[in-house]
Scaffold this active site. Structure first.
Site, PDB file in Angstrom:
ATOM      1  N   ASP A 104      -1.670  -1.287   5.786  1.00 63.76           N
ATOM      2  CA  ASP A 104      -0.445  -0.857   6.465  1.00 63.76           C
ATOM      3  C   ASP A 104       0.512  -2.027   6.680  1.00 63.76           C
ATOM      4  O   ASP A 104       1.731  -1.890   6.527  1.00 63.76           O
ATOM      5  CB  ASP A 104      -0.768  -0.213   7.814  1.00 63.76           C
ATOM      6  CG  ASP A 104      -1.600   1.044   7.692  1.00 63.76           C
ATOM      7  OD1 ASP A 104      -1.540   1.709   6.639  1.00 63.76           O
ATOM      8  OD2 ASP A 104      -2.316   1.360   8.659  1.00 63.76           O
ATOM      9  N   ASP A 106      -8.583   2.443  10.442  1.00 60.36           N
ATOM     10  CA  ASP A 106      -7.590   1.657  11.170  1.00 60.36           C
ATOM     11  C   ASP A 106      -8.300   0.923  12.297  1.00 60.36           C
ATOM     12  O   ASP A 106      -9.285   1.426  12.860  1.00 60.36           O
ATOM     13  CB  ASP A 106      -6.502   2.561  11.756  1.00 60.36           C
ATOM     14  CG  ASP A 106      -5.536   3.087  10.703  1.00 60.36           C
ATOM     15  OD1 ASP A 106      -5.343   2.410   9.681  1.00 60.36           O
ATOM     16  OD2 ASP A 106      -4.965   4.169  10.913  1.00 60.36           O
TER      17      ASP A 106
END
Length: 170
Positions: free
Chosen positions: A142, A124
C-alpha cells in the site's frame, strides 16, 4: 532484447517492482508467523503493529461482500500490472519520475494480489492513530502504491509547469 534495448526504455524498473514485492511479502510472512490476528504491538505512542485482514480494497472498500470482490480486485491488479509493464516499455529512460512511479505501483499491486490469491484477503499491519482517531491499517504494498501515485501526480504537475515555461506562459 539486449541490455542497450532495456536501458532505452523503462523495463529495468520492473526490478523495483520485484524489490517491493519481496519486501512486502517478507514483512507479511513475518506478521503471519509472529503476530496473532488483531494483536497490537506498540512501537510508538502513535503507531502499532496490528495484524488485520482486509477482504476489500483500500480502506476495506467492499470488504463486507460475498467474496466476488477477491476476484474482481485480482483481475484489476493483473490488468493494471500489464498496463504498467506496457507503459514501462514505451517510456524513455529519461522519464525517471514516471518510471519510479510505475515500478512502485506495479510492485504494490502484485504484492497485494499475491495475498488475495494465497489467502483470500490482504494482510495489513501498519496502524497509525492519535487518541481516538485511527488511520486504517496498511502494508508495504500500500505504501508503494501511494508513493507511486504521489510521484505520478508530482510528475504531471512538474511537466505542466515545464510546458508553460517553455511556451513563455506564467
Amino acid at each position: 532484447m539486449s541490455f542497450k534495448d532495456l536501458k532505452a526504455n523503462g523495463l529495468w524498473f520492473i526490478a523495483l517492482g520485484v524489490l517491493v514485492v519481496i519486501l512486502d511479502q517478507a514483512s507479511k510472512l513475518w506478521i503471519l508467523a509472529n503476530v496473532p490476528l488483531y494483536y497490537d504491538i506498540n512501537i510508538l505512542p502513535i503507531f502499532d503493529i496490528t495484524y488485520v485482514r482486509n477482504y476489500g480494497a483500500a480502506f476495506s472498500f467492499l470488504s463486507n461482500q460475498d467474496g466476488w470482490q477477491r476476484w474482481f480486485f485480482t483481475a484489476i491488479a493483473f490488468g493494471i500490472s500489464a498496463l504498467l509493464i506496457y507503459w514501462m516499455a514505451k517510456t524513455p529512460w529519461r522519464e525517471q519520475r514516471q518510471l519510479w512511479s510505475y515500478g512502485l505501483i506495479l510492485g504494490g499491486a502484485i504484492g497485494n494480489v499475491t495475498d488475495r490469491l494465497a489467502y483470500g484477503y490482504v494482510v495489513d499491519f501498519l496502524h497509525f492513530y492519535y487518541e481516538n482517531w485511527h488511520f486504517p491499517a496498511f502494508n508495504v504494498a500500500d505504501m508503494a502504491i501511494s508513493c507511486g501515485a504521489a510521484l505520478l501526480i508530482l510528475d504531471a504537475i512538474l511537466e505542466a509547469k515545464n510546458e508553460k515555461l517553455s511556451k513563455g506562459i506564467n
